[in-house]
Structure formats: C-alpha cells, structure tokens
Enzyme design. Structure first.
Site, mmCIF file in Angstrom:
data_model
loop_
_atom_site.group_PDB
_atom_site.id
_atom_site.type_symbol
_atom_site.label_atom_id
_atom_site.label_comp_id
_atom_site.label_asym_id
_atom_site.label_seq_id
_atom_site.Cartn_x
_atom_site.Cartn_y
_atom_site.Cartn_z
ATOM 1 C CG ASP A 23 2.370 3.739 -3.098
ATOM 2 O OD1 ASP A 23 2.102 4.931 -3.315
ATOM 3 O OD2 ASP A 23 3.320 3.145 -3.643
ATOM 4 C CG ASP A 25 3.337 5.685 -9.265
ATOM 5 O OD1 ASP A 25 3.201 5.182 -10.377
ATOM 6 O OD2 ASP A 25 2.882 6.793 -8.947
ATOM 7 C CE LYS A 167 1.409 8.120 -0.238
ATOM 8 N NZ LYS A 167 1.821 6.849 -0.869
ATOM 9 C CG ASP A 190 6.862 1.777 -3.420
ATOM 10 O OD1 ASP A 190 5.916 2.557 -3.149
ATOM 11 O OD2 ASP A 190 7.680 2.003 -4.319
ATOM 12 C CG ASP A 194 3.924 4.205 0.832
ATOM 13 O OD1 ASP A 194 2.880 4.836 0.608
ATOM 14 O OD2 ASP A 194 4.626 3.713 -0.078
#
Length: 241
Positions: A23, A25, A167, A190, A194
C-alpha cells in the site's frame, strides 16, 4: 532506521523473498502522507516483482513506480484499475457511472465532495468516487446503498465503489499475469482496504498505525508505524523467508 541503514537493508535482501504488494498512504509514507525516502531503495532492490496497491487514482502509483525505477505493476482505486507491466492490458472493475450518480445525489442534498474546484482526487478516477472525510458519512452510505454501491473509509477518504471491487481480487488477477501463485505474495498495508490483499497473499504484515480491521487480518503487526513500520516489516519478512 536511517537512510544509510535502509541502503544496507536494500543491499542484503535475500533472493528467497516472494513478490511484494505494498500500500502507499500510511505504509510507504510518513504521517503527513509524504513518501518516506528510506523505502525507495528497498523497493527498487526487491528481488521479485513489486505491486503498488492503493486507493488513489492510477496516475499516482504509476508515477511512483516510474520514479523508483521499478516495473509498473499497480492496483489503483481499491482494485478498480489494475495493470501488470507497462505493456500489459489495463483492467477495470467497477461502475463509475453509478459512483458519479451517488456523488451527484450527495451534492444535490447540500453536501460537498470536499476537494475544491480542481478535485485532483477524482480528476483521473475511472471506477469510483472519493469523498473527503470532512463531509458527512451517513447520508453518503445511504445514497450509495440506493445505487447498490459500498462506501469504504480508508482513513484518508470515503470511497464509493462496487461491492465486488477490491485490491485482493485485483491481486489475484495480477499474480496470474506475473506468473506467480497469489500465495507467493507478501503484503504490507495499514487499512481496511488492505484486508482483501492480506487474505489473498501468503503472508501479511500490518504497520503499527493500521486500523483494527487490518491488524486483525495480518499475520504480524510491526511496533513502528508508517514508513518506519514498512522497513520493520521488510526485516520481519527477511527473517521468515
């Protein structure tokens, strides 16, 4: 870990590491959303394919790959857009028209998308709409549900997207295109967006600033957060490989 130590880490990555999905951010950045420069040599030196997976529109992960100097393997818009290699076929999953209809209805009720006139957050978005977290969530959820869409709070924005867009689903497709079993991948992230990646990958690490959903889905949680946590995750993955 200082920059010199991150260079040492990059130079000592074992060849046994599997492909990586990371990931951006909150994972490769600091707490101000600036990319932590210490992660760059590690990503560039990774001995297997690296997939950058983000909720941002596609130009962001593509640009990151370009400037790191790695192949353009990207998942954008929470799985709405995916590409394995610059010569590959861009794949789309989602309903941009329905998401745009949600945005129109939301604004007609007097709420704001929240990014200003330029709206750089959505300008290049092709499969979903992102709304500022300064705007009210519950009316957005209600309108999205009327259009058969979900709203995901990534901690950075509210994403209005199709329920089957994730994702993890995109990673399953890219894994096959890259010639790997999806279980060969190691994942670092995070956020709740995710979790699907964590479920698809063979090993998953959440950085310390991760939300409860990501922490619960991970195999390991680092002691440090953000970019420092990513580097700690790499050390952990090296030990496990």
């Amino acid at each position: 870990m200082n920059f010199e130590q991150s260079l040492d880490l990059a130079g000592s990555l074992p060849d046994t590491l599997g492909p990586l999905v990371a990931d951006i951010d909150g994972t490769l950045t600091d707490d101000q959303r600036a990319v932590d420069p210490r992660v760059l040599p590690v990503l560039r030196a990774w001995p297997a394919p690296v997939v950058i997976a983000t909720g941002k529109a596609m130009p962001y992960p593509v640009a990151l790959c370009e400037y790191i100097g790695i192949e353009i393997n990207v998942i954008a818009e929470n799985g709405g857009v995916a590409l394995a290699g610059r010569s590959g076929r861009i794949q789309f999953e989602g309903d941009r028209e329905a998401a745009a209809a949600v945005a129109d209805a939301y604004e007609s009720e007097g709420h704001e998308i929240g990014w200003g006139e330029a709206d750089l957050v959505n300008r290049w978005r092709e499969t979903e709409i992102a709304v500022s977290r300064d705007s009210p969530l519950e009316p957005l959820r209600s309108i999205a549900a009327d259009h058969g869409l979900d709203v995901v709070d990534t901690g950075y924005a509210y994403h209005v997207k199709s329920a089957d867009q994730s994702k993890g689903k995109a990673l399953s497709v890219l894994a096959a295109e890259l010639g790997y079993d999806r279980a060969a991948f190691v994942a670092v992230g995070d956020s709740v967006n995710d979790v699907s990646t964590f479920e698809v990958a063979g090993s998953a690490v959440a950085v310390a600033n991760a939300d409860e959903d990501a922490r619960a889905a991970a195999d390991h949680v680092t002691e440090e957060g953000f970019g420092e946590g990513f580097l700690e995750a790499v050390l952990y993955l090296c030990e496990q490989s």
